[in-house]
Design an enzyme around this catalytic site. Structure first.
Site, mmCIF file in Angstrom:
data_model
loop_
_atom_site.group_PDB
_atom_site.id
_atom_site.type_symbol
_atom_site.label_atom_id
_atom_site.label_comp_id
_atom_site.label_asym_id
_atom_site.label_seq_id
_atom_site.Cartn_x
_atom_site.Cartn_y
_atom_site.Cartn_z
ATOM 1 N N GLN A 1 -2.753 2.534 9.897
ATOM 2 C CA GLN A 1 -1.321 2.543 9.109
ATOM 3 C C GLN A 1 -0.381 3.397 9.885
ATOM 4 O OE1 GLN A 1 -4.365 3.353 7.542
ATOM 5 N NE2 GLN A 1 -4.089 2.703 5.392
ATOM 6 N N ARG B 1 0.893 -1.154 0.078
ATOM 7 C CA ARG B 1 0.051 0.038 0.059
ATOM 8 C C ARG B 1 0.815 1.174 0.045
ATOM 9 N NH1 ARG B 1 2.318 2.069 3.421
ATOM 10 N NH2 ARG B 1 0.746 3.745 3.709
ATOM 11 N N GLY B 2 0.126 2.344 -0.219
ATOM 12 C CA GLY B 2 0.997 3.528 -0.551
ATOM 13 C C GLY B 2 0.945 3.966 -2.082
ATOM 14 N N ALA B 3 0.800 5.162 -2.433
ATOM 15 C CA ALA B 3 0.664 5.177 -3.837
ATOM 16 C C ALA B 3 1.974 4.908 -4.632
ATOM 17 C CB ALA B 3 0.457 6.675 -3.990
ATOM 18 N N ASN C 1 -5.836 12.267 -0.399
ATOM 19 C CA ASN C 1 -4.826 11.491 0.622
ATOM 20 C C ASN C 1 -5.599 10.493 1.596
ATOM 21 O OD1 ASN C 1 -2.017 10.614 1.455
ATOM 22 N ND2 ASN C 1 -2.830 11.731 3.342
ATOM 23 N N LYS C 2 -4.972 9.816 2.405
ATOM 24 C CA LYS C 2 -5.805 8.786 3.324
ATOM 25 C C LYS C 2 -6.820 9.538 4.091
ATOM 26 C CE LYS C 2 -5.485 5.227 3.627
ATOM 27 N NZ LYS C 2 -6.039 4.263 2.745
ATOM 28 N N ASP D 1 -1.959 10.812 -2.661
ATOM 29 C CA ASP D 1 -2.361 9.537 -3.695
ATOM 30 C C ASP D 1 -2.580 10.217 -4.908
ATOM 31 O OD1 ASP D 1 -2.591 6.597 -2.278
ATOM 32 O OD2 ASP D 1 -2.832 8.229 -1.149
ATOM 33 N N ARG E 1 -6.624 -0.652 -7.391
ATOM 34 C CA ARG E 1 -6.912 0.455 -6.495
ATOM 35 C C ARG E 1 -7.310 1.902 -7.189
ATOM 36 N NH1 ARG E 1 -4.617 0.844 -0.684
ATOM 37 N NH2 ARG E 1 -6.472 1.922 -0.453
#
Length: 346
Positions: A196, A53-55, A247-248, A237, A96
């Protein structure tokens, strides 16, 4: 990987002996495990299920997934080969939807495959990985200049080595400031519902010896009100042409709180996160994930059976709340339509 390894040496995406290895981030901080993949559709599943995970990191995983697809397609002929590549690319791009890095990397590797075959595709995916690590280190050095000595920095989610090829974006800025000798401490939002911040950011910073304290998402305003926070640094992202940033989930809330308390909010992201085809954040697709991730923590149910829950994985922070966007090519400030376009032209 040994316990002595620094977090800035973490490589969550690796390719060795013909296989893609992904650090399973669902198991952190309890276990460091690298499952192996040689099928592009399995890579897409790993991206969707948050193994990686993480762009930037999912972009790299998607790029290597495209290289695996090119290798498998080489055994096919004509229309069958084309259809296989199209199906694999569609699965990877759609794994995603919010992070623009994913489609960008898949398309770049597939273009190399069309030009030079599976060897060229793998070389391009490897080049993307090397470029990402170098970009994070340049980004960190540029962003570190914005962090004053003695700062308390708030961060949200995980935008560290685990979210990239290595070193990190938002945590790369923090890491570079710390390595330069600045005295600082970090407050890390736990980042509900996937935690996270609690599981990953706190783990990374603790391993690097960077002072970190974990707080719940709802505590950020309290510490701002008490004057305990100097600035906030987060990842991204997808960033629209006008500077609106996805973003998250929870980042928009931090933006509003920072504006209320006259604190700078910095966004750190590679140029691959910029999507200048979108005029504003209103057009950024927001992924809705399973409600089980809200009603459960791991295997433990924390809400009544049958209760409904929503889980947008991201929100959009309007550009007016963002003090600066840090990239590997430079630091952009408002008006972002001009500054971001200028960074892409470098």
């Amino acid at each position: 990987m040994t316990e002595a390894m620094r977090a800035d040496e973490l490589r969550p995406v690796r390719f060795t002996q013909g296989h893609l290895l992904l650090l399973d981030q669902r198991r952190l901080p309890w276990e460091e495990r690298y499952p192996s993949y040689d099928d592009p559709f399995e890579v897409a599943g790993a991206i969707t299920s948050m193994v990686v995970r993480g762009a930037p990191a999912i972009g790299l995983a998607g790029g290597f997934g495209a290289a695996l697809a090119a290798r498998r397609a080489a055994a096919l002929q004509g229309l069958e080969r084309t259809r296989y590549l199209e199906r694999a690319a569609e699965a990877l791009r759609g794994a995603r939807p919010t992070a623009v890095n994913l489609a960008w990397a898949v398309d770049r590797v597939l273009a190399a495959a069309m030009e030079g075959g599976p060897e060229a595709a793998l070389a391009e995916a490897t080049r993307l990985l090397e470029e990402d690590i170098a970009a994070c280190k340049r980004m960190g050095a540029l962003g570190a200049e914005l962090i004053p000595d003695g700062a308390t920095v708030l961060t949200h989610c995980n935008a560290g080595a685990l979210a990239t090829g290595g070193y990190g974006t938002a945590l790369g800025v923090i890491r570079a400031a710390f390595e330069s000798g600045k005295r600082l401490r970090v407050l890390a939002d736990e980042t509900r519902p996937y935690l996270q911040g609690a599981r990953l950011t706190a783990w990374e910073l603790q391993r690097d010896g960077i002072p970190v304290e974990l707080i719940t998402d709802g505590m950020a305003g309290h510490f701002m009100q008490r004057g305990e926070i100097t600035c906030a640094v987060v990842g991204a992202d997808r960033i629209a042409r006008n500077g609106d940033t996805a973003n998250k989930i929870g980042t928009y809330t931090l933006g509003v709180l920072c504006r209320e308390h006259a604190l700078p909010l910095y966004v750190a992201a590679p140029r691959s996160t910029l999507d200048l085809s979108l005029e504003s954040g209103a057009r950024i697709p927001i992924e809705e994930r399973s409600s089980d991730e809200v009603t459960r923590i791991g295997d433990l149910r924390i809400a009544p059976e049958g209760v409904a829950a929503r889980h947008p994985a991201f929100d959009v922070t309007p550009a007016r709340l963002i003090s600066a966007i840090i990239t590997e090519a430079g630091v952009a400030r408002a008006p972002y339509e001009r500054s971001l376009a200028a960074l892409l032209s470098i």
